[in-house]
Scaffold this active site. Structure first.
Site, PDB file in Angstrom:
ATOM      1  CE  LYS A 148      -3.874   4.577  -2.009  1.00 40.10           C
ATOM      2  NZ  LYS A 148      -4.885   5.015  -2.990  1.00 40.10           N
ATOM      3  CE1 TYR A 166      -3.996   2.121   0.657  1.00 40.90           C
ATOM      4  CE2 TYR A 166      -2.574   3.251   2.219  1.00 40.90           C
ATOM      5  CZ  TYR A 166      -3.742   3.200   1.482  1.00 40.90           C
ATOM      6  OH  TYR A 166      -4.640   4.235   1.571  1.00 40.90           O
TER       7      TYR A 166
END
Length: 259
Positions: free
Chosen positions: A164, A160
């Site tokens: 991002k 993640y």
């Protein structure tokens, strides 16, 4: 110009991914409230159709179209649908994302691929096919959903954080490339926001949901979790004429979590 006109999206078409719930739905609703015709995209046809119907029941202009943002074919067909149905796209909110709360040691390759494909590749693919439509219309605004963990690292969320951080810098690159076409590209970076995705994190970490949500809020200067509407307001700013000279930036909306 009336002050409210800065936020007026009347006659504009806005496309929102991951729109069946959470930040995506809250943003679709807010953009519709200020006059935009909203196209809700999601892989979940049942929830997405219900979300669009709920907006129409409130008197807003909203349609649902099923789209898997990891599929080039789906993204190209979605762009064709938007072009043929509405003739334009003025706002693109690349919001779809998933999370797996694991370290690189514990993470399976398939989960790594899933997180990167949905959260990062999806931004690339849908933008690839929507930008030419925007350019034909004289420009527009693209907002990508990053994260506070796209700016700094977080625990047990390796894929993640990587995805991002990629979204944040992809935003910069897109802003440079497409500024000459009058296309502004910005990134919104939410902190912990009370969404189904955040509640899923508690389950993935084998933590009691209420305690997890409370812990996520307590160390922030504003001492609460974000709401999807909090993030939607930031997206509206970046979509509207009020941010007409803002591009290539990240807007952190996190109650002071990174302060």
């Amino acid at each position: 110009m009336n002050q409210l006109d800065y936020f007026n999206l009347k006659d504009k078409v806005s496309v929102v991914t991951g729109a069946a719930s959470g930040i995506g739905f809250a943003t679709a609703e807010l953009l519709a409230e200020v006059g935009s015709h909203v196209v809700l995209l999601d892989i979940d046809e049942q929830k997405g159709s219900k979300a669009a119907s709920e907006l129409r029941d409130k008197g807003y202009k909203a349609d649902f179209y099923k789209c898997n943002v990891t599929s080039a074919k789906d993204c190209e067909e979605t762009a064709e649908y938007v072009k043929n149905t509405f003739g334009r796209v003025d706002v693109l909110f690349n919001n779809a994302g998933v999370i797996r709360r694991k370290t690189v040691v514990d993470l399976d390759e398939k989960d790594w691929d899933l997180v990167i494909d949905v959260s990062l590749k999806g931004v690339f693919l849908l933008s690839k096919y929507m930008i030419p439509i925007m350019e034909t219309n004289g420009g527009g605004s693209i907002i990508n959903t990053g994260s506070g963990w796209g700016v700094k690292g977080g625990d047990q969320a390796a894929a993640y954080c990587a995805a991002k951080a990629g979204v944040v810098n992809l935003t910069n690159a897109m802003a440079i490339d497409h500024g000459p076409q009058n296309i502004r590209v910005n990134c919104i970076c939410p902190g912990d926001t009370d969404t189904p995705l955040l509640r899923l994190e508690a389950k993935q970490l084998n933590l009691e949901e209420g305690a997890f949500l409370s812990d996520s809020a307590k160390d922030r200067p504003l001492s609460r979790l974000g709401t999807p509407r909090d993030i939607a307001k930031g997206v509206l700013f970046l979509a509207s004429d009020l941010s007409g000279w803002v591009t290539g930036t990240k807007l952190v909306v996190d109650g002071g979590g990174l302060a």
